[in-house]
Write an enzyme that holds these catalytic residues in place. Structure first.
Site, short mmCIF file in Angstrom:
data_model
loop_
_atom_site.label_atom_id
_atom_site.label_comp_id
_atom_site.label_asym_id
_atom_site.label_seq_id
_atom_site.Cartn_x
_atom_site.Cartn_y
_atom_site.Cartn_z
CE LYS A 157 -1.90 0.76 -3.33
NZ LYS A 157 -3.26 1.03 -3.80
CB THR A 162 -1.02 -0.04 1.16
OG1 THR A 162 -1.93 1.05 0.99
CG2 THR A 162 -0.37 0.03 2.53
#
Ligand code: NAP
Length: 396
Positions: free
Chosen positions: A181, A177
């Site tokens: 990313k 996350t």
């Protein structure tokens, strides 16, 4: 280690631009480059297999009674089981997380029986309260797989150490996350095509024998699977609010579903020009246009309206809606209103849409389906959507 050169070059260019801009006090988060956007600094959460085999998410969403109560009534036995698992898992994860504070190189697993337990993790920074651990734990349990899912807080400067740790300690996969990313692509041996339009990796598979790392993005699949099966997309006109990561997942899913046109609503049309060029080249059968979000007056052509902005998010702007009621009511009566936000479960936009009897989809279904897709990649099997959604609702 092999690196995906194209994505890596983009990442380097974005990083350089960001550094240059930060020294002049500018923020790059609203800029696009070659159809791709720099990693957002805004904290947020952030594809096509047998879609038909999934049960309709509508059973669990968008009614006026408490969603959790409905699911509890339907799945009481699983619910009790999950409750217990979540608590056990939480205690264990707290212990493990405490050990992980500091240098990740020093992380030692606490499992004495590591051969029989598959290990998975979420990396990012900060992680805060993440629903992923509950959703994935429930998914593994539904498959009868003995697995752990840990949260490993990883600031960007520790990314290399964390990837090394995951590879050398028998992890089968991990989720990624913000803000990692795109940066994680530097450590991957292969990138799946699912990551192309979205331009972000959220799932990595590790071959425990060869240490080969492959990155995927499951948001577009998650987005698509949450749309009720009876709602036809082919030939339709979609309106997407926002142009960030979630918007790109929606674009990818809708373009692959052969919509006729996608209208992008943004705060700055000029910033979208490169994105539009990229999309027109990539999806030649779809028409793409961009409009100012603050000038929305008439949505009568739109068949599916997607909110992919953070407007309406808990703690950010829960009392706001990206489209006001009078404008929303210009949608055709059979239009679908889809909000990718999952907290609150019903955003103001969804509440207004439901009050006027529009079909709706919430971000919770997308969130659970993207996790389900990650487990399909890791295990080759499809976990139980209902179990995973119950776990999410229970812990939100
Ligand atoms: P992001 O990359 O930062 O993009 C957000 C976009 O929203 C921006 O590109 C911007 O578009 C627009 N925007 C932001 N603030 C705005 C404002 N005040 N007014 C109008 N437009 C605004 O964020 P993201 O990762 O796409 O996340 C967006 C939302 O989706 C978050 O709430 C996140 O939690 C949710 N999400 C949910 C899932 C799920 O599985 N359900 C997955 C991913 C994300 P312009 O610059 O073009 O105006």
């Amino acid at each position: 280690m092999a690196i995906n050169k194209e994505l890596y070059e983009r990442y380097k260019a974005m990083k350089a631009a960001k550094t240059a801009n930060s020294s002049t006090g500018k923020n790059t988060s609203g800029n696009t480059s070659g159809g791709f956007k720099a990693l957002s600094s805004t904290p947020s959460l952030s594809q096509t297999s047998s879609i038909e085999s999934y049960s309709s998410p509508n059973v669990y969403s968008d009614n006026n009674t408490s969603e959790i109560e409905t699911v509890q009534q339907n799945y009481s036995s699983q619910f009790v089981g999950l409750n217990q698992t979540s608590i056990i898992q939480n205690n264990k994860q707290d212990e493990i997380k405490q050990q992980y504070t500091g240098n990740v190189e020093s992380i030692q697993t606490t499992n004495s029986n590591t051969q029989t337990i598959q290990k998975f993790a979420l990396i990012g920074y900060p992680l805060g309260h993440s629903l992923s651990e509950y959703i994935h734990t429930a998914g593994f349990k539904s498959l009868g797989i003995n697995a752990t899912y840990e949260l490993i807080e990883t600031p960007p400067e520790k990314l290399s150490d964390t990837v090394k740790y995951l590879k050398s300690n028998g992890y089968t996969g991990f989720n990624v996350t913000i803000p990692l990313k795109l940066a994680v692509t530097m450590f991957l041996d292969e990138i799946d095509s699912s990551a192309n339009t979205v331009n972000a990796i959220n799932t990595v598979m590790i071959d425990t024998q060869t240490k080969f790392l492959k990155g995927y993005n499951t948001d577009a699949t998650g987005f698509k699977k949450a749309i009720p099966q009876g709602f036809a997309l082919c030939g339709k006109i979609a309106g997407i609010l926002g142009t960030g990561g979630a918007a790109r997942a929606a674009i990818c899913a809708l373009a692959q579903s052969q919509v006729k046109e996608i209208k992008l609503y943004t705060r700055n049309v000029a910033n979208c020009i490169e994105l539009l060029e990229y999309l027109r080249k990539t999806y030649q059968s779809v028409e793409f246009n961009a409009y100012q979000i603050d000038r929305i007056r008439d949505l009568s052509e739109i068949n599916i309206l997607v909110n992919a902005t953070p407007i309406g998010m808990q703690g950010v702007s829960a009392d706001y809606t990206p489209v006001e009621e009078p404008e929303l009511l210009t949608l055709p009566a059979d239009a679908l209103v889809y909000d990718v936000i999952y907290n609150p479960k019903k955003t103001k936009l969804i509440q207004i849409a439901q009050r006027h009897n529009y079909q709706t989809v919430t971000g919770m279904d997308m969130l659970v389906y993207q996790a389900l897709e990650a487990q399909r990649i890791w295990t080759g099997r499809t976990p139980d959507f209902k179990d995973m959604k119950i776990a999410a609702l229970e812990n939100i």
